[in-house]
Design an enzyme around this catalytic site. Structure first.
Site, PDB file in Angstrom:
ATOM      1  N   ASP A 144       6.408   3.667   0.774  1.00 36.40           N
ATOM      2  CA  ASP A 144       5.145   2.800   1.211  1.00 36.40           C
ATOM      3  C   ASP A 144       5.539   2.061   2.550  1.00 36.40           C
ATOM      4  O   ASP A 144       6.508   1.453   2.502  1.00 36.40           O
ATOM      5  CB  ASP A 144       4.592   1.789   0.285  1.00 36.40           C
ATOM      6  CG  ASP A 144       3.280   1.304   0.526  1.00 36.40           C
ATOM      7  OD1 ASP A 144       2.862   1.369   1.735  1.00 36.40           O
ATOM      8  OD2 ASP A 144       2.915   0.533  -0.404  1.00 36.40           O
ATOM      9  N   SER A 172      -3.210  -2.757  -2.930  1.00 38.73           N
ATOM     10  CA  SER A 172      -3.351  -2.679  -1.617  1.00 38.73           C
ATOM     11  C   SER A 172      -4.142  -3.651  -0.915  1.00 38.73           C
ATOM     12  O   SER A 172      -3.782  -4.936  -1.226  1.00 38.73           O
ATOM     13  CB  SER A 172      -3.747  -1.297  -0.653  1.00 38.73           C
ATOM     14  OG  SER A 172      -3.776  -1.096   0.480  1.00 38.73           O
ATOM     15  N   HIS A 189       2.359   4.998  -0.994  1.00 39.14           N
ATOM     16  CA  HIS A 189       1.357   4.209  -1.300  1.00 39.14           C
ATOM     17  C   HIS A 189       0.250   4.674  -2.074  1.00 39.14           C
ATOM     18  O   HIS A 189      -0.442   5.588  -1.931  1.00 39.14           O
ATOM     19  CB  HIS A 189       0.670   3.794   0.182  1.00 39.14           C
ATOM     20  CG  HIS A 189      -0.329   2.607   0.307  1.00 39.14           C
ATOM     21  ND1 HIS A 189       0.178   1.432  -0.337  1.00 39.14           N
ATOM     22  CD2 HIS A 189      -1.434   2.318   0.414  1.00 39.14           C
ATOM     23  CE1 HIS A 189      -0.767   0.337  -0.150  1.00 39.14           C
ATOM     24  NE2 HIS A 189      -1.705   1.071   0.322  1.00 39.14           N
TER      25      HIS A 189
END
Length: 304
Positions: A246, A165, A278
């Protein structure tokens, strides 16, 4: 005005992430739990916390696998955690457990970087901290650095950098910077991006707060696919993970396509986990797709 009321009045809030009160106080709404370093009785992975810079407070948690041959030098994975640049740390259960798992499965030394977080330290502070951490690790290649585990057990010709991320954004930045500026003492073999945050057009308000000098969602620091110097990335292998559900998926795919067209001479792979969201692998590490993801990382790190 009653000082008590001003201390509870909210200035900015991002639900489920953090809020800033009008008196300047920051409250993180998750990712604040921590676990101490330890020795895992099942895998033998040891961990400890170290300070990289007393001046800035930059620190890390380092992980060492069970040593079957203490004379064998191991790859190093510099890992940079996610959390929107704001929440989580190497000391949170999610990231401690993930780093320990990668250490054990891939038989690598892992340096999990505790960069200074926004909003108290607005971006690009985290970029600079991550780069400093990589340089600090590489400086041990003369076997005379401050951290014995790096001096004694790391093969500095086999360094990897990875993150998820927001941590993947920072990962790209430091590997690209190594390609542009050079990195003394270490060879970065590969880069691993887990569900990278390269923007999706919906997080501009967050960036306004935590990265006030950002030039919008096409700023190469948050969307490196737009960087005209993308091809100068400082490694020869890249592995990108995406998840079907995601919200950041499309920009990761765009990055993959841009890297292939950039003139960079390396090999990039992208793997998509169907039906997953995600960073699912952090929350459900024992599910089949998370196990497969980790095994791909193991193969990526250990291939010749």
């Amino acid at each position: 005005m009653d000082p008590k009321s001003s201390s509870t009045e909210i200035s900015v809030e991002f639900p489920t992430i953090f809020r800033i009160y009008k008196d300047g106080r920051v409250e993180r709404l998750k990712g604040t739990e921590t676990v101490p370093p330890s020795t895992d009785p099942k895998t033998g992975v040891r961990s400890k916390d170290i300070v990289l810079s007393h001046e800035s407070g930059l620190s890390a948690r380092i992980f060492l696998p069970k040593l079957t041959d203490p004379t064998r030098k191991l790859p190093l994975l510099v890992f940079i955690h996610g959390g929107a640049f704001v929440i989580e740390s190497p000391y949170s259960p999610l990231y401690h457990n993930h780093a320990a798992l990668l250490t054990s499965e891939a038989n690598v030394v892992v340096l999990s970087v505790n960069y200074r977080r926004a909003p108290e330290h607005p971006l690009p502070v985290a970029y600079e901290d991550s780069w400093e951490a990589l340089q600090w690790a590489a400086a041990h290649s003369n076997r005379n650095g401050p951290e014995a585990w790096l001096n004694d057990y790391v093969n500095f010709d086999r360094v990897f950098v990875g993150g998820d991320s927001a941590g993947a954004t920072l990962t790209h930045h430091v590997v690209h910077r190594a390609g542009v500026d050079g990195l003394s003492g270490a060879k970065i073999v590969g880069m691993i991006l887990f569900h990278p945050f390269f923007g999706n057009g919906k997080l501009d308000k967050l960036l306004e707060v935590i990265f006030p000098e950002c030039n919008g969602l096409d700023d190469p620091r948050v969307n490196p696919g737009k960087d005209p110097k993308l091809g100068k990335i400082g490694c020869r292998r890249v592995l990108v993970f995406v998840a079907e559900k995601d919200f950041l998926r499309d920009r990761a795919w765009a990055y993959y396509e841009s890297l292939k067209k950039s003139g960079w001479g390396g090999v990039v792979e992208i793997l998509e986990s169907e039906g997953e969201d995600h960073v699912f692998h952090l929350f459900n590490p024992s599910c089949d797709k998370a196990v497969a993801l980790v095994q791909k990382v193991v193969s990526f790190i250990n291939q010749d």
